[in-house]
Write an enzyme that holds these catalytic residues in place. Structure first.
Site, PDB file in Angstrom:
ATOM      1  N   CYS A 287       7.176  -0.610   6.694  1.00 30.72           N
ATOM      2  CA  CYS A 287       6.446   0.763   5.874  1.00 30.72           C
ATOM      3  C   CYS A 287       7.634   1.194   4.549  1.00 30.72           C
ATOM      4  O   CYS A 287       8.934   0.844   5.191  1.00 30.72           O
ATOM      5  CB  CYS A 287       6.234   1.344   7.079  1.00 30.72           C
ATOM      6  SG  CYS A 287       5.934   3.243   6.482  1.00 30.72           S
ATOM      7  N   LEU A 288       6.591   1.980   3.824  1.00 22.61           N
ATOM      8  CA  LEU A 288       7.906   2.027   2.832  1.00 22.61           C
ATOM      9  C   LEU A 288       8.469   3.181   2.905  1.00 22.61           C
ATOM     10  O   LEU A 288       9.629   3.508   2.467  1.00 22.61           O
ATOM     11  CB  LEU A 288       7.387   2.210   1.003  1.00 22.61           C
ATOM     12  CG  LEU A 288       6.399   1.013   0.646  1.00 22.61           C
ATOM     13  CD1 LEU A 288       5.629   1.559  -0.632  1.00 22.61           C
ATOM     14  CD2 LEU A 288       7.871  -0.027   0.689  1.00 22.61           C
TER      15      LEU A 288
ATOM     16  N   HIS B 243      -3.024   0.292   8.540  1.00 25.26           N
ATOM     17  CA  HIS B 243      -2.041   1.235   8.125  1.00 25.26           C
ATOM     18  C   HIS B 243      -2.347   2.179   7.241  1.00 25.26           C
ATOM     19  O   HIS B 243      -1.332   3.270   7.271  1.00 25.26           O
ATOM     20  CB  HIS B 243      -0.820   0.130   7.468  1.00 25.26           C
ATOM     21  CG  HIS B 243       0.634   0.736   7.839  1.00 25.26           C
ATOM     22  ND1 HIS B 243       1.397   0.650   8.505  1.00 25.26           N
ATOM     23  CD2 HIS B 243       1.323   1.602   6.173  1.00 25.26           C
ATOM     24  CE1 HIS B 243       2.198   0.460   7.916  1.00 25.26           C
ATOM     25  NE2 HIS B 243       2.538   1.846   6.304  1.00 25.26           N
ATOM     26  N   GLU B 244      -2.689   2.666   6.123  1.00 21.73           N
ATOM     27  CA  GLU B 244      -2.673   3.328   5.772  1.00 21.73           C
ATOM     28  C   GLU B 244      -4.002   4.716   5.651  1.00 21.73           C
ATOM     29  O   GLU B 244      -3.192   5.999   5.681  1.00 21.73           O
ATOM     30  CB  GLU B 244      -2.904   3.212   3.838  1.00 21.73           C
ATOM     31  CG  GLU B 244      -1.869   1.589   3.438  1.00 21.73           C
ATOM     32  CD  GLU B 244      -0.991   2.225   2.988  1.00 21.73           C
ATOM     33  OE1 GLU B 244      -0.288   3.630   3.143  1.00 21.73           O
ATOM     34  OE2 GLU B 244       0.405   1.099   3.165  1.00 21.73           O
TER      35      GLU B 244
ATOM     36  N   GLY C  43       0.502  -1.174  -0.307  1.00 21.92           N
ATOM     37  CA  GLY C  43      -0.118   0.096  -0.010  1.00 21.92           C
ATOM     38  C   GLY C  43       0.907   1.243   0.051  1.00 21.92           C
ATOM     39  O   GLY C  43       1.885   1.346   0.650  1.00 21.92           O
TER      40      GLY C  43
ATOM     41  N   GLN D  29       3.087  10.035   1.326  1.00 22.58           N
ATOM     42  CA  GLN D  29       4.810   9.018   1.522  1.00 22.58           C
ATOM     43  C   GLN D  29       4.801   9.736   0.211  1.00 22.58           C
ATOM     44  O   GLN D  29       6.288   9.348  -0.243  1.00 22.58           O
ATOM     45  CB  GLN D  29       4.162   7.680   1.417  1.00 22.58           C
ATOM     46  CG  GLN D  29       3.839   6.912   2.297  1.00 22.58           C
ATOM     47  CD  GLN D  29       3.379   5.871   3.038  1.00 22.58           C
ATOM     48  OE1 GLN D  29       2.613   5.340   2.420  1.00 22.58           O
ATOM     49  NE2 GLN D  29       4.862   5.016   2.899  1.00 22.58           N
TER      50      GLN D  29
END
Length: 182
Positions: free
Chosen positions: A89-90, A131-132, A46, A51
């Protein structure tokens, strides 16, 4: 569309609540495409607009056979069951920790054309939705860790080679940034 640089832990946009989308236009569709391309390029499950440095309430997802996006998402918890599992997480690349989430949720929002949608599915999708959505509220999954794990996580983040990297310079953005337009 195009792959964009991902904002890393420490960038203030990740801690700023995103503003609701009010215009469902070509710029929003380009943002959704950029989020999708960047998410796939980075191998993520996601990716939320903050981000990419865009303070709008939209995210994309691709996990457990479910793929799509949600604009102005909300979610309802279904039942009392919780899950504990590894979460990464990215914006915190290469690191993950055990995190508690609701086991089942139903997300509601709109697609890029302003049509209402509802999304539910696997336990992994439920984790991704939570999360998103947290990202859109300026919350990182680190905030959901127990105190001891969070302390360990912060030590690992400070030791990561990417920590302290300045955010990418955005020359022009048509999207609201911190509630203001550029």
């Amino acid at each position: 569309m195009s792959v964009q640089p991902i904002r890393l832990f420490g960038d203030p946009v990740l801690r700023t609540p995103a503003v609701p989308v009010t215009t469902f236009d070509a710029e929003l569709r380009k943002l959704v495409a950029d989020l999708t391309d960047t998410m796939h390029d980075e191998g993520g499950a996601g990716l939320a607009a903050p981000q990419l440095g865009v303070s709008l309430r939209v995210f994309t997802y691709d996990c457990d056979g479910f793929e799509g996006h949600i604009v102005n998402p909300t979610f309802d918890v279904v039942g009392d069951e919780e899950q504990i599992g590894p979460e990464g997480c990215l914006s915190i690349p290469g690191l993950s920790w055990e995190c508690k989430r609701h086991l089942h949720v139903v997300a509601k929002g709109w697609n890029e054309h302003g049509e209402p949608i509802s999304v539910e599915g696997s336990e992994l999708l439920a984790r991704c939705i939570q999360h998103e959505t947290d990202h859109l509220d300026g919350v990182l999954f680190l905030d959901r860790l127990d105190a001891e794990t969070r302390k360990q996580a912060m030590a690992e983040i400070r030791a990561a080679e990417w920590f302290g990297t300045p955010p990418p310079v955005v020359k022009v953005s048509p999207h609201p940034m911190f509630g203001k337009t550029r």
